[in-house]
Structures are given as structure tokens and as C-alpha cells.
Design a protein around this motif. Structure first.
Motif, PDB file in Angstrom:
ATOM      1  N   ASN A  79       5.942  14.843  -4.265  1.00 40.28           N
ATOM      2  CA  ASN A  79       6.769  13.721  -4.739  1.00 40.28           C
ATOM      3  C   ASN A  79       8.242  14.038  -4.533  1.00 40.28           C
ATOM      4  O   ASN A  79       9.009  13.195  -4.079  1.00 40.28           O
ATOM      5  CB  ASN A  79       6.550  13.459  -6.232  1.00 40.28           C
ATOM      6  N   GLY A  80       8.612  15.239  -4.894  1.00 41.78           N
ATOM      7  CA  GLY A  80      10.009  15.648  -4.776  1.00 41.78           C
ATOM      8  C   GLY A  80      10.519  15.563  -3.353  1.00 41.78           C
ATOM      9  O   GLY A  80      11.672  15.198  -3.111  1.00 41.78           O
ATOM     10  N   SER A  81       9.667  15.881  -2.400  1.00 39.58           N
ATOM     11  CA  SER A  81      10.058  15.817  -0.996  1.00 39.58           C
ATOM     12  C   SER A  81      10.312  14.376  -0.565  1.00 39.58           C
ATOM     13  O   SER A  81      11.265  14.095   0.167  1.00 39.58           O
ATOM     14  CB  SER A  81       8.979  16.455  -0.121  1.00 39.58           C
ATOM     15  N   VAL A  82       9.476  13.463  -1.025  1.00 42.52           N
ATOM     16  CA  VAL A  82       9.679  12.050  -0.700  1.00 42.52           C
ATOM     17  C   VAL A  82      11.035  11.596  -1.235  1.00 42.52           C
ATOM     18  O   VAL A  82      11.836  10.995  -0.511  1.00 42.52           O
ATOM     19  CB  VAL A  82       8.545  11.167  -1.278  1.00 42.52           C
ATOM     20  N   TYR A  83      11.294  11.905  -2.493  1.00 41.18           N
ATOM     21  CA  TYR A  83      12.568  11.495  -3.094  1.00 41.18           C
ATOM     22  C   TYR A  83      13.756  12.232  -2.465  1.00 41.18           C
ATOM     23  O   TYR A  83      14.823  11.649  -2.296  1.00 41.18           O
ATOM     24  CB  TYR A  83      12.543  11.699  -4.609  1.00 41.18           C
ATOM     25  N   HIS A  84      13.555  13.481  -2.097  1.00 42.24           N
ATOM     26  CA  HIS A  84      14.628  14.255  -1.461  1.00 42.24           C
ATOM     27  C   HIS A  84      15.044  13.620  -0.127  1.00 42.24           C
ATOM     28  O   HIS A  84      16.224  13.490   0.165  1.00 42.24           O
ATOM     29  CB  HIS A  84      14.174  15.700  -1.240  1.00 42.24           C
ATOM     30  N   HIS A  85      14.080  13.227   0.660  1.00 40.98           N
ATOM     31  CA  HIS A  85      14.380  12.683   1.985  1.00 40.98           C
ATOM     32  C   HIS A  85      14.842  11.233   1.960  1.00 40.98           C
ATOM     33  O   HIS A  85      15.647  10.829   2.810  1.00 40.98           O
ATOM     34  CB  HIS A  85      13.167  12.794   2.905  1.00 40.98           C
ATOM     35  N   PHE A  86      14.337  10.445   1.010  1.00 40.40           N
ATOM     36  CA  PHE A  86      14.586   8.997   1.061  1.00 40.40           C
ATOM     37  C   PHE A  86      15.197   8.412  -0.202  1.00 40.40           C
ATOM     38  O   PHE A  86      15.637   7.269  -0.188  1.00 40.40           O
ATOM     39  CB  PHE A  86      13.280   8.262   1.395  1.00 40.40           C
ATOM     40  N   GLY A  87      15.192   9.157  -1.287  1.00 38.07           N
ATOM     41  CA  GLY A  87      15.789   8.670  -2.526  1.00 38.07           C
ATOM     42  C   GLY A  87      14.888   7.742  -3.322  1.00 38.07           C
ATOM     43  O   GLY A  87      14.884   7.784  -4.541  1.00 38.07           O
ATOM     44  N   SER A  88      14.123   6.917  -2.636  1.00 39.04           N
ATOM     45  CA  SER A  88      13.257   5.949  -3.295  1.00 39.04           C
ATOM     46  C   SER A  88      12.338   5.323  -2.248  1.00 39.04           C
ATOM     47  O   SER A  88      12.506   5.535  -1.037  1.00 39.04           O
ATOM     48  CB  SER A  88      14.095   4.843  -3.954  1.00 39.04           C
ATOM     49  N   ALA A 113       0.813  -1.215   0.000  1.00 36.15           N
ATOM     50  CA  ALA A 113       0.000   0.000   0.000  1.00 36.15           C
ATOM     51  C   ALA A 113       0.847   1.265   0.000  1.00 36.15           C
ATOM     52  O   ALA A 113       0.333   2.359  -0.232  1.00 36.15           O
ATOM     53  CB  ALA A 113      -0.931   0.002   1.212  1.00 36.15           C
ATOM     54  N   VAL A 114       2.135   1.116   0.260  1.00 36.90           N
ATOM     55  CA  VAL A 114       3.026   2.275   0.328  1.00 36.90           C
ATOM     56  C   VAL A 114       3.531   2.590  -1.075  1.00 36.90           C
ATOM     57  O   VAL A 114       4.520   2.026  -1.544  1.00 36.90           O
ATOM     58  CB  VAL A 114       4.200   2.036   1.293  1.00 36.90           C
ATOM     59  N   THR A 115       2.808   3.468  -1.736  1.00 32.70           N
ATOM     60  CA  THR A 115       3.223   3.970  -3.046  1.00 32.70           C
ATOM     61  C   THR A 115       3.553   5.442  -2.898  1.00 32.70           C
ATOM     62  O   THR A 115       3.121   6.084  -1.923  1.00 32.70           O
ATOM     63  CB  THR A 115       2.100   3.798  -4.084  1.00 32.70           C
ATOM     64  N   ILE A 116       4.286   5.965  -3.834  1.00 32.49           N
ATOM     65  CA  ILE A 116       4.639   7.389  -3.757  1.00 32.49           C
ATOM     66  C   ILE A 116       3.378   8.241  -3.785  1.00 32.49           C
ATOM     67  O   ILE A 116       3.237   9.188  -2.997  1.00 32.49           O
ATOM     68  CB  ILE A 116       5.617   7.778  -4.888  1.00 32.49           C
ATOM     69  N   SER A 117       2.417   7.895  -4.639  1.00 33.80           N
ATOM     70  CA  SER A 117       1.193   8.702  -4.691  1.00 33.80           C
ATOM     71  C   SER A 117       0.399   8.596  -3.390  1.00 33.80           C
ATOM     72  O   SER A 117      -0.150   9.593  -2.917  1.00 33.80           O
ATOM     73  CB  SER A 117       0.337   8.311  -5.895  1.00 33.80           C
ATOM     74  N   ALA A 118       0.345   7.414  -2.798  1.00 38.10           N
ATOM     75  CA  ALA A 118      -0.358   7.275  -1.518  1.00 38.10           C
ATOM     76  C   ALA A 118       0.365   8.048  -0.416  1.00 38.10           C
ATOM     77  O   ALA A 118      -0.273   8.661   0.445  1.00 38.10           O
ATOM     78  CB  ALA A 118      -0.488   5.805  -1.142  1.00 38.10           C
ATOM     79  N   LEU A 119       1.694   8.024  -0.449  1.00 38.42           N
ATOM     80  CA  LEU A 119       2.471   8.776   0.547  1.00 38.42           C
ATOM     81  C   LEU A 119       2.218  10.268   0.440  1.00 38.42           C
ATOM     82  O   LEU A 119       2.036  10.947   1.455  1.00 38.42           O
ATOM     83  CB  LEU A 119       3.964   8.506   0.378  1.00 38.42           C
ATOM     84  N   THR A 120       2.221  10.788  -0.784  1.00 37.53           N
ATOM     85  CA  THR A 120       2.019  12.229  -0.948  1.00 37.53           C
ATOM     86  C   THR A 120       0.602  12.629  -0.553  1.00 37.53           C
ATOM     87  O   THR A 120       0.405  13.659   0.086  1.00 37.53           O
ATOM     88  CB  THR A 120       2.334  12.683  -2.391  1.00 37.53           C
ATOM     89  N   ALA A 121      -0.375  11.796  -0.887  1.00 30.93           N
ATOM     90  CA  ALA A 121      -1.759  12.100  -0.522  1.00 30.93           C
ATOM     91  C   ALA A 121      -1.942  12.101   0.992  1.00 30.93           C
ATOM     92  O   ALA A 121      -2.589  12.984   1.547  1.00 30.93           O
ATOM     93  CB  ALA A 121      -2.707  11.100  -1.176  1.00 30.93           C
ATOM     94  N   ARG A 122      -1.361  11.114   1.651  1.00 31.03           N
ATOM     95  CA  ARG A 122      -1.552  10.976   3.098  1.00 31.03           C
ATOM     96  C   ARG A 122      -0.722  11.978   3.896  1.00 31.03           C
ATOM     97  O   ARG A 122      -1.151  12.470   4.930  1.00 31.03           O
ATOM     98  CB  ARG A 122      -1.241   9.561   3.536  1.00 31.03           C
ATOM     99  N   SER A 123       0.508  12.251   3.444  1.00 28.81           N
ATOM    100  CA  SER A 123       1.414  13.110   4.215  1.00 28.81           C
ATOM    101  C   SER A 123       1.289  14.584   3.873  1.00 28.81           C
ATOM    102  O   SER A 123       1.705  15.434   4.665  1.00 28.81           O
ATOM    103  CB  SER A 123       2.862  12.672   3.991  1.00 28.81           C
ATOM    104  N   GLY A 124       0.779  14.881   2.682  1.00 26.17           N
ATOM    105  CA  GLY A 124       0.683  16.274   2.255  1.00 26.17           C
ATOM    106  C   GLY A 124       1.977  16.847   1.708  1.00 26.17           C
ATOM    107  O   GLY A 124       2.067  18.044   1.454  1.00 26.17           O
ATOM    108  N   VAL A 125       2.999  16.021   1.505  1.00 23.07           N
ATOM    109  CA  VAL A 125       4.258  16.501   0.926  1.00 23.07           C
ATOM    110  C   VAL A 125       4.283  16.172  -0.562  1.00 23.07           C
ATOM    111  O   VAL A 125       3.508  15.349  -1.048  1.00 23.07           O
ATOM    112  CB  VAL A 125       5.504  15.902   1.636  1.00 23.07           C
TER     113      VAL A 125
END
Length: 182
Positions: free
Chosen positions: A38-47, A24-36
Motif C-alpha cells: 500500500n505504501g508503495s502505491v501511495y509513495h508513487h502516486f499519492g492517491s 475495479a482499481v482499488t488500492i487492495s486490488a492494485l497491491t494484490a495484482r502488482s505485488g507492491v
């Protein structure tokens, strides 16, 4: 802001795992749930794998921090039983992190896991050397010592079995596995 968005992504990942597993942990689900973004997800974790590695290391360290105080209990038997009880209490109190540790791909840096486990390994090695516990290879501590606790925790997480009422029985099984021979 950087640490706030990083924490938001980690919290979102835990919530997504609790609701649907690691899949269930997809980039789109992460951005929707966290409010950050896509770039922020990749910036902090790379992938996504990088996120899982951080979350695994953080969750494992959280678990170890919860059970390490049990090693201060007087006597080897009391401490072993306390480790089991603290672990099962941690699972009940942190089901999202526990589910993640059981379900996630083992993507954490082994050095991170070994670092968090080091106080436990050191305690067991000292008690084994003193003859207070049965000699168990350090690589086998987790499956031998915590195997019954892990299996009960998995069943609790999957089916909601009453884990707290089983603590004594599980502690008895673990003590029987590591009690000194003779």
C-alpha cells in the motif's frame, strides 16, 4: 526498484480496468495484482486519483505517439485518412489503454494532454491556414475529426465489432468532415 514497482502498479491498473473498468482499481486490488505494498502505491502516486492522472497522461501520450507518424503521409487527405487508420489500429492493439482513456475520469493534467496533442494541432492548423482542410476551431478537432473513430472504437471495445473492416468507411466520414469547402 522504484521504477519497477511504479511500472508494476501502472500495469496492474491497466489490467484491472480491462477486467472491470476504473471501479475495479482499488488500492487492495492494485497491491494484490502488482505485488507492491500500500505504501508503495501511495509513495508513487499519492492517491488513486494520482494514479489515474499518471495512467491517463501516459496512455494519451502512447496513443498520440502511435498516430503522429501518419501526419507525414503526403497530402492532407492521405494524412487525415492515415490518422484515422493509425488510431483504430492503436485501439485494436491496445484495448486496455483505449478502455481506460474512454472510461477513466478525466484526471490528467490538461497541460500533459495538450503537450501530447500539440504536433497534431499544429499540423491541422497549418493545413487549415493553407486551405487544404476546412477551418475547424482547434478545440473542436477531436470531436469533429475523430468523433466517428471514437464511436466505432467504443463499440469495438464494448461489443467486439469488426473495427478493422470499418476503417475505410470511418476515414471517408472523417475526410468528408474536414475536406475543404468548394
Amino acid at each position: 526498484m522504484r521504477s519497477t514497482s511504479r511500472r508494476a502498479v501502472l500495469d496492474a491498473a491497466l489490467a484491472l480496468v480491462a477486467g472491470g473498468g476504473p471501479e475495479a482499481v482499488t488500492i487492495s486490488a492494485l497491491t494484490a495484482r502488482s505485488g507492491v505494498s500500500n505504501g508503495s502505491v501511495y509513495h508513487h502516486f499519492g492517491s488513486r486519483a494520482g494514479l489515474f492522472a499518471v495512467l491517463y497522461g501516459e496512455s494519451f501520450a502512447h496513443c498520440m505517439a502511435a498516430l503522429t507518424p501518419a501526419l507525414e503521409v503526403e497530402g492532407a487527405e492521405g494524412a487525415v485518412r492515415a490518422v484515422v487508420a493509425r488510431y483504430l489500429e492503436w485501439v485494436v492493439g491496445n484495448p486496455g489503454r483505449a478502455r481506460f482513456l474512454y472510461a477513466a475520469p478525466h484526471s490528467a493534467d490538461p497541460a500533459v494532454k495538450l503537450g501530447a496533442f500539440e504536433p497534431v494541432a499544429r499540423w491541422f492548423a497549418a493545413r487549415m491556414a493553407a486551405g487544404e482542410l476546412r477551418a475547424v476551431p482547434l478545440w473542436a478537432l477531436d470531436p469533429v475529426v475523430m468523433g466517428p473513430a471514437h464511436e466505432c472504437a467504443r463499440r469495438y471495445l464494448a461489443h467486439g465489432f469488426d473495427l478493422e473492416s470499418s476503417t475505410r468507411l470511418v476515414a471517408d466520414a472523417v475526410w468528408a468532415a474536414v475536406a475543404p469547402v468548394g
